[in-house]
Design an enzyme around this catalytic site. Sequence first.
Site, PDB file in Angstrom:
ATOM      1  N   THR A   3      39.377  31.137  42.974  1.00 49.96           N
ATOM      2  CA  THR A   3      39.639  32.359  42.518  1.00 49.96           C
ATOM      3  C   THR A   3      40.863  33.336  42.557  1.00 49.96           C
ATOM      4  O   THR A   3      42.092  33.877  42.176  1.00 49.96           O
ATOM      5  CB  THR A   3      39.159  33.012  42.403  1.00 49.96           C
ATOM      6  OG1 THR A   3      38.130  33.655  43.360  1.00 49.96           O
ATOM      7  CG2 THR A   3      37.227  33.121  41.468  1.00 49.96           C
ATOM      8  N   GLU A  24      31.428  34.572  51.861  1.00 46.16           N
ATOM      9  CA  GLU A  24      31.199  34.578  50.488  1.00 46.16           C
ATOM     10  C   GLU A  24      29.988  33.297  51.206  1.00 46.16           C
ATOM     11  O   GLU A  24      29.855  33.112  52.475  1.00 46.16           O
ATOM     12  CB  GLU A  24      31.954  33.175  49.993  1.00 46.16           C
ATOM     13  CG  GLU A  24      33.283  33.372  49.054  1.00 46.16           C
ATOM     14  CD  GLU A  24      32.655  34.526  48.264  1.00 46.16           C
ATOM     15  OE1 GLU A  24      31.430  33.839  47.427  1.00 46.16           O
ATOM     16  OE2 GLU A  24      33.452  35.092  48.197  1.00 46.16           O
ATOM     17  N   LYS A  74      32.893  27.448  28.647  1.00 42.72           N
ATOM     18  CA  LYS A  74      31.853  28.313  29.066  1.00 42.72           C
ATOM     19  C   LYS A  74      31.053  29.322  28.233  1.00 42.72           C
ATOM     20  O   LYS A  74      30.497  30.733  27.844  1.00 42.72           O
ATOM     21  CB  LYS A  74      31.045  28.563  30.893  1.00 42.72           C
ATOM     22  CG  LYS A  74      29.848  30.218  30.717  1.00 42.72           C
ATOM     23  CD  LYS A  74      29.835  30.399  32.079  1.00 42.72           C
ATOM     24  CE  LYS A  74      30.425  30.396  32.802  1.00 42.72           C
ATOM     25  NZ  LYS A  74      29.448  29.978  34.523  1.00 42.72           N
ATOM     26  N   ARG A 113      26.730  24.408  35.124  1.00 37.30           N
ATOM     27  CA  ARG A 113      24.709  24.469  34.680  1.00 37.30           C
ATOM     28  C   ARG A 113      24.740  24.667  33.158  1.00 37.30           C
ATOM     29  O   ARG A 113      23.290  24.677  32.715  1.00 37.30           O
ATOM     30  CB  ARG A 113      24.759  26.037  35.239  1.00 37.30           C
ATOM     31  CG  ARG A 113      24.222  25.386  36.612  1.00 37.30           C
ATOM     32  CD  ARG A 113      23.984  26.646  37.965  1.00 37.30           C
ATOM     33  NE  ARG A 113      24.728  27.366  38.291  1.00 37.30           N
ATOM     34  CZ  ARG A 113      24.582  28.241  38.375  1.00 37.30           C
ATOM     35  NH1 ARG A 113      22.922  28.912  39.196  1.00 37.30           N
ATOM     36  NH2 ARG A 113      25.828  29.694  38.855  1.00 37.30           N
ATOM     37  N   GLN A 158      45.935  27.057  34.150  1.00 36.95           N
ATOM     38  CA  GLN A 158      45.150  26.418  35.006  1.00 36.95           C
ATOM     39  C   GLN A 158      44.790  24.987  35.521  1.00 36.95           C
ATOM     40  O   GLN A 158      43.460  25.059  35.033  1.00 36.95           O
ATOM     41  CB  GLN A 158      43.967  27.710  36.444  1.00 36.95           C
ATOM     42  CG  GLN A 158      43.889  27.323  37.771  1.00 36.95           C
ATOM     43  CD  GLN A 158      42.420  27.886  38.405  1.00 36.95           C
ATOM     44  OE1 GLN A 158      41.934  28.459  37.710  1.00 36.95           O
ATOM     45  NE2 GLN A 158      42.531  28.399  39.976  1.00 36.95           N
ATOM     46  N   ALA A 214      38.502  29.918  33.388  1.00 38.45           N
ATOM     47  CA  ALA A 214      39.308  28.775  34.069  1.00 38.45           C
ATOM     48  C   ALA A 214      37.432  27.618  34.001  1.00 38.45           C
ATOM     49  O   ALA A 214      38.106  26.711  34.226  1.00 38.45           O
ATOM     50  CB  ALA A 214      40.139  28.432  34.952  1.00 38.45           C
ATOM     51  N   TYR A 220      39.248  24.935  -9.238  1.00 37.78           N
ATOM     52  CA  TYR A 220      39.663  24.018  -8.598  1.00 37.78           C
ATOM     53  C   TYR A 220      39.882  22.461  -9.343  1.00 37.78           C
ATOM     54  O   TYR A 220      39.393  22.334 -10.408  1.00 37.78           O
ATOM     55  CB  TYR A 220      39.201  23.586  -7.394  1.00 37.78           C
ATOM     56  CG  TYR A 220      39.425  22.120  -6.457  1.00 37.78           C
ATOM     57  CD1 TYR A 220      40.864  22.799  -6.181  1.00 37.78           C
ATOM     58  CD2 TYR A 220      38.829  21.622  -6.363  1.00 37.78           C
ATOM     59  CE1 TYR A 220      41.085  21.823  -4.709  1.00 37.78           C
ATOM     60  CE2 TYR A 220      38.598  20.302  -5.344  1.00 37.78           C
ATOM     61  CZ  TYR A 220      40.392  20.868  -4.531  1.00 37.78           C
ATOM     62  OH  TYR A 220      40.334  19.815  -4.266  1.00 37.78           O
ATOM     63  N   ASN A 224      25.608  31.983  33.692  1.00 38.48           N
ATOM     64  CA  ASN A 224      26.046  30.091  34.015  1.00 38.48           C
ATOM     65  C   ASN A 224      24.876  29.882  33.411  1.00 38.48           C
ATOM     66  O   ASN A 224      25.194  28.466  33.952  1.00 38.48           O
ATOM     67  CB  ASN A 224      25.457  30.861  36.257  1.00 38.48           C
ATOM     68  CG  ASN A 224      26.269  31.554  36.652  1.00 38.48           C
ATOM     69  OD1 ASN A 224      27.837  31.480  36.532  1.00 38.48           O
ATOM     70  ND2 ASN A 224      25.827  32.866  37.129  1.00 38.48           N
ATOM     71  N   ASN A 263      29.899  41.429  46.326  1.00 39.51           N
ATOM     72  CA  ASN A 263      30.791  41.593  45.387  1.00 39.51           C
ATOM     73  C   ASN A 263      30.484  41.042  43.819  1.00 39.51           C
ATOM     74  O   ASN A 263      30.017  40.236  43.585  1.00 39.51           O
ATOM     75  CB  ASN A 263      31.523  40.146  45.807  1.00 39.51           C
ATOM     76  CG  ASN A 263      33.151  40.104  44.920  1.00 39.51           C
ATOM     77  OD1 ASN A 263      33.310  41.056  44.078  1.00 39.51           O
ATOM     78  ND2 ASN A 263      33.414  39.120  45.343  1.00 39.51           N
TER      79      ASN A 263
HETATM   80  C1  UD1 Z   1      32.796  34.231  42.667  1.00 45.41           C
HETATM   81  C2  UD1 Z   1      33.275  35.406  43.959  1.00 45.41           C
HETATM   82  C3  UD1 Z   1      31.997  36.212  44.902  1.00 45.41           C
HETATM   83  C4  UD1 Z   1      31.587  37.150  43.646  1.00 45.41           C
HETATM   84  C5  UD1 Z   1      30.923  36.709  42.679  1.00 45.41           C
HETATM   85  C6  UD1 Z   1      30.766  37.052  42.000  1.00 45.41           C
HETATM   86  C7  UD1 Z   1      35.304  34.185  45.054  1.00 45.41           C
HETATM   87  C8  UD1 Z   1      35.523  33.302  46.538  1.00 45.41           C
HETATM   88  N1  UD1 Z   1      34.006  34.199  45.337  1.00 45.41           N
HETATM   89  O1  UD1 Z   1      31.981  33.797  43.032  1.00 45.41           O
HETATM   90  O2  UD1 Z   1      32.810  36.666  45.414  1.00 45.41           O
HETATM   91  O3  UD1 Z   1      30.169  37.643  44.684  1.00 45.41           O
HETATM   92  O4  UD1 Z   1      31.824  36.036  42.276  1.00 45.41           O
HETATM   93  O5  UD1 Z   1      29.768  36.498  40.427  1.00 45.41           O
HETATM   94  O6  UD1 Z   1      35.733  34.074  44.595  1.00 45.41           O
HETATM   95  N2  UD1 Z   1      37.315  31.011  37.890  1.00 45.41           N
HETATM   96  C9  UD1 Z   1      38.528  30.326  37.496  1.00 45.41           C
HETATM   97  N3  UD1 Z   1      39.364  29.432  38.241  1.00 45.41           N
HETATM   98  C10 UD1 Z   1      38.760  29.320  39.932  1.00 45.41           C
HETATM   99  C11 UD1 Z   1      37.717  29.853  40.617  1.00 45.41           C
HETATM  100  C12 UD1 Z   1      37.038  30.372  39.511  1.00 45.41           C
HETATM  101  O7  UD1 Z   1      39.341  30.432  36.778  1.00 45.41           O
HETATM  102  O8  UD1 Z   1      39.273  28.122  40.447  1.00 45.41           O
HETATM  103  C13 UD1 Z   1      36.761  31.736  37.916  1.00 45.41           C
HETATM  104  C14 UD1 Z   1      35.385  31.812  36.914  1.00 45.41           C
HETATM  105  O9  UD1 Z   1      35.462  30.342  35.252  1.00 45.41           O
HETATM  106  C15 UD1 Z   1      34.447  32.384  37.102  1.00 45.41           C
HETATM  107  C16 UD1 Z   1      34.915  33.544  37.321  1.00 45.41           C
HETATM  108  O10 UD1 Z   1      36.746  32.704  38.230  1.00 45.41           O
HETATM  109  O11 UD1 Z   1      34.799  33.268  35.445  1.00 45.41           O
HETATM  110  C17 UD1 Z   1      34.558  33.600  39.380  1.00 45.41           C
HETATM  111  O12 UD1 Z   1      34.467  32.058  39.228  1.00 45.41           O
HETATM  112  P1  UD1 Z   1      33.111  31.636  40.397  1.00 45.41           P
HETATM  113  O13 UD1 Z   1      33.014  30.325  40.625  1.00 45.41           O
HETATM  114  O14 UD1 Z   1      31.971  32.291  39.373  1.00 45.41           O
HETATM  115  O15 UD1 Z   1      32.784  32.199  41.440  1.00 45.41           O
HETATM  116  P2  UD1 Z   1      31.745  32.668  42.441  1.00 45.41           P
HETATM  117  O16 UD1 Z   1      31.314  31.466  42.840  1.00 45.41           O
HETATM  118  O17 UD1 Z   1      30.337  32.746  41.520  1.00 45.41           O
END
Ligand code: UD1
Length: 464
Positions: A85, A161, A29, A22, A79, A17, A393, A234, A176
């Site tokens: 997440t 985080e 993406k 970036r 969403q 979502a 055609y 990203n 993670n």
């Molecule tokens: C997340 C993890 C972090 C981990 C990293 C690994 C959380 C809070 N943190 O961080 O611990 O090291 O991934 O890559 O989860 N997404 C949604 N809806 C949302 C937010 C995100 O679908 O509301 C999706 C994004 O599109 C993406 C994935 O969830 O595919 C991860 O989200 P992202 O914002 O990239 O998390 P990070 O900040 O990288």
Amino acid sequence: MPTSHELSNLSALIMAAGKGTRMKSALPKVLHRIAGEPLVGHVLATLERLEIPRSIVIVGHGAEQVRAALPESVQTVEQREQLGTAHAVMQAEEALSGFTGDVLILSGDVPLLSEETIRKMVETHRSAQAALTVLTFSPEDAARYGRIVRDAHGRLARIVEYKDASEAERAIGEVNAGVYLADWPRLSEALKGIGNANAQGEYYLPDAVTALLAAGHGVAAYCTDDPIEVAGVNTRLELVELAEAYQRRTARRFLEAGVTVESPTTTWIGPRVVIGEDTVVEGGVQLYGRTRIGSLCRIGAHSQLTDTVLADEVVILQSVLTDSSIGRRTQVGPFAHLRNGAEIGEQCRIGNFVEIKGSVFGDGAKASHLSYIGDATLGAKVNIGAGTITCNYDGERKHRTVIGARSFIGSNSTLVAPLSVGSDAFTAAGSTITEDVPDGALALGRARQALKLGWVLQRKGIPQ
Ligand code: UD1
Ligand code: MG
């Protein structure tokens, strides 16, 4: 290792979502491509190979576009606001209501996670009888990943985080990967208690670790040593870097399986492509979608095949084929274009500058030069002369041309559809054929040639 049977009570949730700011792109993406396949398609292909019965994609940014790009078998939930997440996963509550198995949670922008790692996570999860298992790794640069905090016994205690971490926590090298396996009823219960009082004001899925531990459930971590597998996309730079890694791996997999990939760095082979032994794939080739290639084929340099099926011993030279199928020992190209359901039989010959659309060629049929064959059905051993065009055609509708076995279509014939040419028939070169031709008949549809003897000399005033 768990067998497919043991994975049959898994459901997969793919988070897709997020916006991907970036990338600087109007395209969501997860729809950016590696080897012709959208990033989220790579994840789905891995789940397909594991035979995980159900995949749910969580869409948000560009929801309509993402939905349209997914196969129909894949369910989506939306969403509407990206609140984190944990919030993303909670959107699957309704879709998963009553589900009591394990849920594998992946990201749509992490395309190269391997089947083996997923199997090992399942193994760890089941032997630890954990409610949640987290995939971790120790990259050279832990950057802004969530840090894995372990207790005095080395057990997973918490994920913090980067933005919320203390200096000491930021010094932790294990992070993670954002891939989780969880007992769905227990995870969904735990998610209800997660708040957003943190540096980003988001509901963090990693907080499920502490929530589950507090509720008396077990958690586990499985650590992978391959950073490429868990790398996310990203930026466009990361996209091409991962694409290169994918390309190397894929070429290696086929080379080990008996397929010659002559030039791995210029060849793109999608994650769903199958190739038989002793086939040679030359440089600059692109094999996309659900393309399936038999044994002992030659895919000549710079050919592009999408969703196309080749039998054994087929030769393709510098040609573009989409949604087509080619029989054994047939040769295509150079410079042919086959599309929209071209079904070519065995030992056919499709030559230079021939376009074939939605047509069937019987065994041994030939179109060797410069033709357009659209919406036609050709019997066995039909010979299409150079320059033949099916006029399928009329400006409003498409019509079919049917040509019986062994018929000979003279060079530069214009076949105005709807049209039926019988078997063993013949059309004279340069004919415009507008009426059906019976079996065994010759059809002439051109002006008779006139001869004016001495005409040139007369014009120049030379006495004869
Ligand atoms: C997340 C993890 C972090 C981990 C990293 C690994 C959380 C809070 N943190 O961080 O611990 O090291 O991934 O890559 O989860 N997404 C949604 N809806 C949302 C937010 C995100 O679908 O509301 C999706 C994004 O599109 C993406 C994935 O969830 O595919 C991860 O989200 P992202 O914002 O990239 O998390 P990070 O900040 O990288
Ligand atoms: Mg983020």
